[in-house]
Design a protein around this motif. Structure first.
Motif, PDB file in Angstrom:
ATOM      1  N   LYS A   1      -5.897   5.417   0.234  1.00 34.86           N
ATOM      2  CA  LYS A   1      -4.621   6.085  -0.527  1.00 34.86           C
ATOM      3  C   LYS A   1      -4.801   7.590  -0.619  1.00 34.86           C
ATOM      4  N   ILE A   2      -6.001   8.032  -0.892  1.00 37.73           N
ATOM      5  CA  ILE A   2      -6.298   9.543  -0.990  1.00 37.73           C
ATOM      6  C   ILE A   2      -5.955   9.806   0.412  1.00 37.73           C
TER       7      ILE A   2
ATOM      8  N   ILE B   1      -5.612   7.589 -11.817  1.00 39.47           N
ATOM      9  CA  ILE B   1      -5.952   8.798 -12.555  1.00 39.47           C
ATOM     10  C   ILE B   1      -7.087   9.276 -11.371  1.00 39.47           C
ATOM     11  N   LEU B   2      -7.773   8.357 -11.057  1.00 38.72           N
ATOM     12  CA  LEU B   2      -8.913   8.689  -9.878  1.00 38.72           C
ATOM     13  C   LEU B   2      -8.426   9.265  -8.642  1.00 38.72           C
ATOM     14  N   GLN B   3      -7.344   8.619  -8.277  1.00 40.96           N
ATOM     15  CA  GLN B   3      -6.610   8.864  -7.095  1.00 40.96           C
ATOM     16  C   GLN B   3      -6.120  10.399  -7.242  1.00 40.96           C
TER      17      GLN B   3
ATOM     18  N   PRO C   1     -14.758   2.139  -7.609  1.00 40.37           N
ATOM     19  CA  PRO C   1     -13.747   1.634  -7.633  1.00 40.37           C
ATOM     20  C   PRO C   1     -13.441   0.974  -6.263  1.00 40.37           C
ATOM     21  N   LYS C   2     -12.483   0.380  -6.186  1.00 40.61           N
ATOM     22  CA  LYS C   2     -11.788  -0.400  -5.030  1.00 40.61           C
ATOM     23  C   LYS C   2     -11.786   0.404  -3.385  1.00 40.61           C
ATOM     24  N   LYS C   3     -12.314  -0.354  -2.413  1.00 42.63           N
ATOM     25  CA  LYS C   3     -12.308   0.645  -1.168  1.00 42.63           C
ATOM     26  C   LYS C   3     -11.006   1.236  -0.838  1.00 42.63           C
ATOM     27  N   ASP C   4      -9.979   0.620  -1.085  1.00 45.75           N
ATOM     28  CA  ASP C   4      -8.663   1.098  -0.782  1.00 45.75           C
ATOM     29  C   ASP C   4      -8.093   2.114  -1.452  1.00 45.75           C
TER      30      ASP C   4
END
Lengths: 178, 253
Positions: B28-29, A46-48, B21-24
């Motif tokens: 990805k974004i 969701i965050l991405q 959140p995780k760094k990866d």
């Protein structure tokens, strides 16, 4: 650097500014995502998706409210959209009462963020979404009904059941603590 | 615990909390943002549908217009009235026949059979008789070709012409064609009947008749099961109708 300056740079496509914005808001936004998601990986998804929407549709922000509020709204809508796409049933059976947070097993009755988050996450999807939208985000039942494509009565009843479930869980923790 | 207290507890703890959140996720974004953005096809899908709809509408309108034009197209109508051929008709008063023609034209009276087969011409204007002649040339001419001019009117409608109004000869004239009735392909109805497919009725004799009556008496409710008839060659014929059909209900019992 000021958030407005960062945002203007983000609109221009500056990757550094985008990273800065992400660094500033990702913690709070991930917390929002965690409340709506069932698992951590779902929250990350969701965050991405939410941040990609923020960076690609930044022109839609009219600057009438706060930027953080707008991004939060995007995260909430992304979560709802994700659940809708997965076609999950809103009325799931209530989770088992024994699925209690691990931190509550001790004698410490003081409730921490993780415990409360675990209680909310343990709620069925429909209850959890309505509870989050009404209690945490502050939406009205009318708005929730529109967002989730349900009736206002349905929203009210789901909130009532969510509260009842949370109360029962809290009572259980207190009894264990005593 | 009251609802308000519960809401306050959860709101206070959950609203402003941060979990990193995780760094990866940023990678990805970033990778997703770097991908060339393909224009979504769905964006213009409504335009496609609209174009198809407009095209279909246009075709319908075109077809409708074409149909209209074919139906409204002017049909040159010619009506010719021929003088009676038979000498018996000559004895008839010409004024009477002249009176009859408007009635025929009006559709009140049916024209005589002989006349129906011919193309009838009636003129609205006498000014150009020479132009009409070539048409009547091909038709059998009476001894004294006499053209009677009858005012052509649509059936049941009469428009009185004002005396002062002068009708231009050059103006397009309307004609009417009287088409002779279509002759039936099969003249006699007997032939037609014989052509139709029909089940041959089995010939009944005395013996089959008696047997049929016995069969009816034995099975009054189900008399059509067994039928006796006589063959074309005179043999006795036994028809067992639905005799081999299985009865499901019986089986179930």
């Amino acid at each position: 650097m000021n958030l407005d300056t960062i945002w203007n740079a983000c609109l221009a496509g500056n990757r550094k500014a985008q990273f800065q914005l992400y660094q500033t808001l990702s913690g709070r936004m991930f917390s929002v995502c965690m409340r709506y998601a069932q698992t951590e990986s779902e929250a990350e998804e969701i965050l991405q998706t939410g941040f990609i929407k923020v960076f690609t549709k930044g022109q839609l922000f009219d600057k009438r409210g706060s930027l953080e509020g707008w991004i939060r709204k995007i995260m909430v809508n992304t979560a709802i959209e994700l659940h809708r796409n997965r076609d999950r049933r809103s009325f799931e059976p209530l989770a088992q009462d024994d699925a209690m947070p691990d931190s509550c097993s001790g004698s410490d009755v003081h409730l921490h963020y993780k415990d409360l988050l675990a209680m909310v996450t343990a709620l069925p999807l429909g209850y959890r979404t309505v509870f989050n939208l009404y209690v945490i985000e502050g939406y009205s039942h009318k708005e929730i009904a529109k967002m989730l494509s349900i009736s206002e009565g349905n929203s009210k009843s789901q909130l009532s059941r969510a509260r009842q479930s949370l109360k029962e869980q809290l009572m259980k923790i207190e009894n264990i603590g005593l | 615990m009251k609802d308000k207290e519960l809401d306050k507890l959860f709101k206070g703890q959950l609203e402003q909390h941060s979990i990193f959140p995780k760094k990866d996720i940023w990678h990805k974004i970033e990778s997703q943002l770097d991908q060339p953005r393909v224009a979504p096809a769905r964006r213009f899908s409504w335009i496609r549908y609209a174009a198809i709809a407009i095209g279909c509408l246009g075709l319908i309108v075109l077809a409708y217009n074409m149909m209209q034009s074919t139906s409204v197209r002017e049909i040159p109508t010619i009506a010719q009235k021929r003088a009676p051929e038979a000498p018996t008709n000559t004895s008839q008063d010409p004024s009477e026949s002249a009176q009859q023609m408007p009635l025929v034209a009006h559709g009140y009276l049916e024209p005589p059979e002989q006349e129906v087969t011919k193309i009838q011409i009636s003129k609205q204007h006498v000014s150009r008789p020479k132009q009409r002649r070539p048409i009547s040339k091909h038709l059998p001419q009476p001894k004294e070709p006499r053209l009677e001019l009858v005012e052509l009117k649509p059936a049941g409608v009469s428009l009185p012409l004002a005396s002062g109004v002068d009708i231009d000869d050059k103006a397009p004239k309307e004609y009417a064609i009287t088409v002779p009735p279509v002759a039936p392909l099969i003249d006699s109805p007997e032939t037609e009947e014989s052509m139709l497919a029909s089940a041959r009725k089995p010939a009944e004799g005395i013996v089959p008749g008696i047997l049929n009556k016995i069969s009816d008496a034995l099975n009054p409710s189900d008399h059509t099961t067994i039928q006796f008839s006589k063959d074309e060659e005179g043999f006795l014929r036994l028809d067992i109708v639905n005799g081999l059909v299985k009865n499901r209900h019986k089986k179930r019992r």
